[in-house]
Structures are given as C-alpha cells and as structure tokens.
Design a protein around this motif. Structure first.
Motif, short mmCIF file in Angstrom:
data_model
loop_
_atom_site.label_atom_id
_atom_site.label_comp_id
_atom_site.label_asym_id
_atom_site.label_seq_id
_atom_site.Cartn_x
_atom_site.Cartn_y
_atom_site.Cartn_z
N ARG A 125 0.93 -1.13 0.08
CA ARG A 125 0.07 0.10 0.07
C ARG A 125 0.91 1.39 -0.07
NH1 ARG A 125 -5.41 -1.31 3.72
NH2 ARG A 125 -5.93 -3.09 2.74
N PHE A 126 2.05 1.13 0.58
CA PHE A 126 3.01 2.37 0.69
C PHE A 126 3.45 2.67 -0.79
CE2 PHE A 126 7.65 3.56 0.32
CZ PHE A 126 7.38 4.84 1.04
N MET A 127 3.65 1.66 -1.50
CA MET A 127 4.18 1.77 -2.86
C MET A 127 3.27 2.45 -3.77
SD MET A 127 7.36 0.98 -2.77
CE MET A 127 7.73 1.22 -4.61
N GLN A 128 1.69 2.03 -3.47
CA GLN A 128 0.67 2.69 -4.00
C GLN A 128 0.62 4.04 -3.96
OE1 GLN A 128 -2.51 -0.11 -3.07
NE2 GLN A 128 -2.18 -1.35 -4.70
N LEU A 129 0.82 4.33 -2.54
CA LEU A 129 0.59 5.93 -2.10
C LEU A 129 1.84 6.65 -2.62
CD1 LEU A 129 -0.28 8.13 -0.48
CD2 LEU A 129 0.92 7.00 1.50
N LEU A 130 2.99 5.97 -2.77
CA LEU A 130 3.91 6.58 -3.49
C LEU A 130 3.89 7.14 -4.87
CD1 LEU A 130 6.76 7.69 -2.54
CD2 LEU A 130 7.81 5.69 -3.30
N TYR A 131 3.23 5.96 -5.60
CA TYR A 131 2.97 6.20 -7.04
C TYR A 131 2.00 7.38 -7.22
CZ TYR A 131 1.83 5.58 -11.81
OH TYR A 131 1.65 5.63 -13.11
N ALA A 132 0.93 7.38 -6.33
CA ALA A 132 -0.11 8.35 -6.42
C ALA A 132 0.34 9.69 -6.04
CB ALA A 132 -1.24 7.85 -5.45
N ILE A 133 1.28 9.70 -4.99
CA ILE A 133 1.79 11.10 -4.80
C ILE A 133 2.65 11.86 -6.04
CG2 ILE A 133 3.47 12.23 -3.32
CD1 ILE A 133 2.36 10.62 -1.04
N TYR A 134 3.25 10.54 -6.61
CA TYR A 134 4.44 11.19 -7.72
C TYR A 134 3.54 11.52 -8.80
CZ TYR A 134 6.61 9.57 -11.99
OH TYR A 134 7.08 9.67 -13.30
N SER A 135 2.26 10.87 -9.05
CA SER A 135 1.42 11.34 -10.34
C SER A 135 0.57 12.31 -10.12
CB SER A 135 0.53 9.83 -10.57
OG SER A 135 1.41 8.71 -10.59
N ALA A 136 0.54 12.90 -8.82
CA ALA A 136 -0.43 13.87 -8.64
C ALA A 136 -0.16 15.09 -8.92
CB ALA A 136 -1.02 13.79 -7.25
N PRO A 137 -0.91 16.17 -9.29
CA PRO A 137 -0.42 17.71 -9.44
C PRO A 137 0.03 18.21 -7.98
CG PRO A 137 -2.78 17.42 -10.52
CD PRO A 137 -2.21 15.88 -9.51
N LYS A 138 1.00 18.86 -8.06
CA LYS A 138 1.70 19.46 -6.71
C LYS A 138 2.09 20.73 -6.97
CE LYS A 138 4.14 15.59 -6.91
NZ LYS A 138 4.27 15.22 -8.18
N GLU A 139 2.28 21.21 -5.72
CA GLU A 139 2.97 22.65 -5.77
C GLU A 139 4.30 22.75 -4.59
OE1 GLU A 139 0.56 25.85 -4.10
OE2 GLU A 139 -0.02 24.66 -2.43
N LEU A 140 5.40 23.32 -5.16
CA LEU A 140 6.27 23.26 -4.42
C LEU A 140 6.23 24.25 -3.05
CD1 LEU A 140 9.47 23.43 -6.99
CD2 LEU A 140 8.54 21.33 -5.51
#
Length: 284
Positions: free
Chosen positions: A146-161
């Motif tokens: 589930r952590f790897m799924q979360l990591l990929y979801a965060i990696y793929s999501a729009p983000k702001e620095l």
C-alpha cells in the motif's frame, strides 16, 4: 524537547515509521530529520514554514518534506477541536541502498528531487486520506504494498512546491537553536514592528552578522521573510467567509503600517489585490 536535529522514534527493523499526532497543537519547533516525511492533515489549520517559505496548512493537505528540510507547524488555537495528522517516515535507502536505483523504479527520481524543496498535494476527494489510514492498519507485507501505491499516487498527482530550498543543509545544534528562536519570535510577534536590531538580539548576533546568517540559510532577506509571514496571515483572515473586517483593519492586524503598502506587497506576492482575493476565496 530537542529543537534540531529531531529524532524520529524507531522500533525494530521496520522500514516505514508511522506516527499519528492528535493534539491541541502540532509540534511547533523548527526541526529537521534525515527521513523523508509524508503527512496527511485530517484536522487543524495553521502556519507552515518550510525551508525558506511561509504558507498555510489545512485539512486535506498532503505534505512532503525531504530529508533534512527544516520545517515547523504553528497550529491555530482551536478550543473546539484537536489537530490531527497521519505521517509516514522513510529513507530512500529504507528498502536497500539500490532499491530505487532499479530500472523499474527510476521514475521516482523526480519525487525525491521535488521532496528536497517540499511540496503539497491538495486532496479534495479524500483519496489520499484512505491511503494513509489503510497503511496504518495493515500488516507488514500489505503495508509495504500500500505504501508503494501511495508513493505512486503522490508521484503522479499535481503538486505545488513549498519552498525554494534546494540545499540539503543539515543545521548544527547551535544554528538550529538560533533559527528556531528567530522563527518562533517572528511567528509570535509579526503583528508588531520588528526592527533589525531587535531580531538580531534574539539571534544573539550583530545586525550585520545576522543579515548574512539569515540570507545564507533561507535564500532571502529577513524583511522578505517577515513580509511573507504577514501576507500569509492576511490570506487567512481574507479567506474567512463571515469576516466583517475591512481591508484596512486586516492590513493593520497583520503588521502593516499603511493600507497602500499592504495592497502593493499583497499584489506583488499573490498576483491579485486583497479585495479580489477575498472575493474569490469567499464566493468560490
């Protein structure tokens, strides 16, 4: 409590460290740690200082801090509720020195580069909330998956620095204590006039030495930092739907000595006037 560096409690050989904060206020001392931090805000609002930049945190925020990135949460007092945050700590080497160097996982390089400055994902659909809560209750192997799924979801999501802080700078205890004292003083007194001599005394330095010290560690002048802090507080007041405060009263409440200065600096930092910002935030 130690200010810097901050030690993450760890038990056994677990690669992932999970932490739940449910308190009236989050830990509000400037701190850094070698671990990457991924946090989900379930409840609570406040001022967020990351590296060299001031912003706000709100429920639904997913916040990522790279290793040794200085940060501090200053919770807004809320007598009616608690501040609640779920956090996962890990290192790039948590699963082995070469784990993220494999061809299959090379794409995560961008995640680690962005984490060095910190970034935010706004989770309006509570998708990430489900990730964080399910990881906390899962057994070890399922937790890793589930952590790897979360990591990929965060990696793929729009983000702001969250900052322009690109150096992996680990403060010494003395530097950390000094910066913590400065930030704490500013967070508590930004509504009042703070002279260079006054803040230099807090840092136990001469004004000239303090200016050099602060600029080297934040990539901005002290006055720039103080303006950002005041503007972010103004944004909080402007976002309040039922607030009857005028633009002028908000300007003075945030430490500005004139409405014209407030309007000019606000537009320079936010790209719109305070009145336009208030209208967009309270009607959108």
């Amino acid at each position: 409590m130690k200010v810097l560096p901050f030690k993450i409690p760890k038990s056994g050989n677990n690669a992932l460290i999970l932490q739940e904060d449910l308190e009236p206020l989050f830990y509000d001392k400037l701190h850094q740690h070698p671990e990457i931090q991924m946090s989900y805000i379930l409840s609570g609002t406040g001022t967020l200082l990351v590296g060299d930049t001031v912003s706000r945190f709100n429920p639904g925020d997913v916040l990522i801090f790279g290793g040794n990135l200085p940060h501090v949460f200053r919770s807004d007092p809320n007598p009616e509720g608690l501040s609640h945050m779920l956090t996962i700590f890990f290192n790039r080497e948590s699963f082995g020195a070469s784990f993220f160097e494999t061809e299959e996982l090379k794409e995560f390089d961008l995640f680690f580069k962005q984490a060095a400055s910190g970034f935010r994902i706004i989770d309006t659909q509570s998708r990430f909330k489900n990730y964080f809560t399910s990881i906390a209750s899962a057994p070890n192997l399922e937790r890793f998956m589930r952590f790897m799924q979360l990591l990929y979801a965060i990696y793929s999501a729009p983000k702001e620095l969250l900052s322009n802080f690109t150096k992996n700078t680990k403060y010494t205890d003395t530097e950390g204590q000094r910066m913590s004292n400065v930030f704490d003083y500013c967070l508590s007194n930004f509504k009042e006039r703070i002279s260079l001599e006054e803040i230099a005394d807090v840092a136990v330095m001469s004004p000239t030495a303090f200016c050099r010290f602060f600029k080297e560690r934040t990539n901005k002048t002290f006055n720039q930092f103080l303006l950002e802090l005041r503007i972010e507080h103004a944004c909080q007041l402007l976002r309040t739907p039922d607030s009857a405060e005028s633009i002028a009263s908000i300007a003075y409440a945030c430490g500005f000595n004139s409405v014209s200065n407030f309007n000019r600096y606000f537009k320079k930092q936010k790209g719109v006037s305070p009145r336009t910002y208030k209208s967009a935030e309270t009607t959108g």
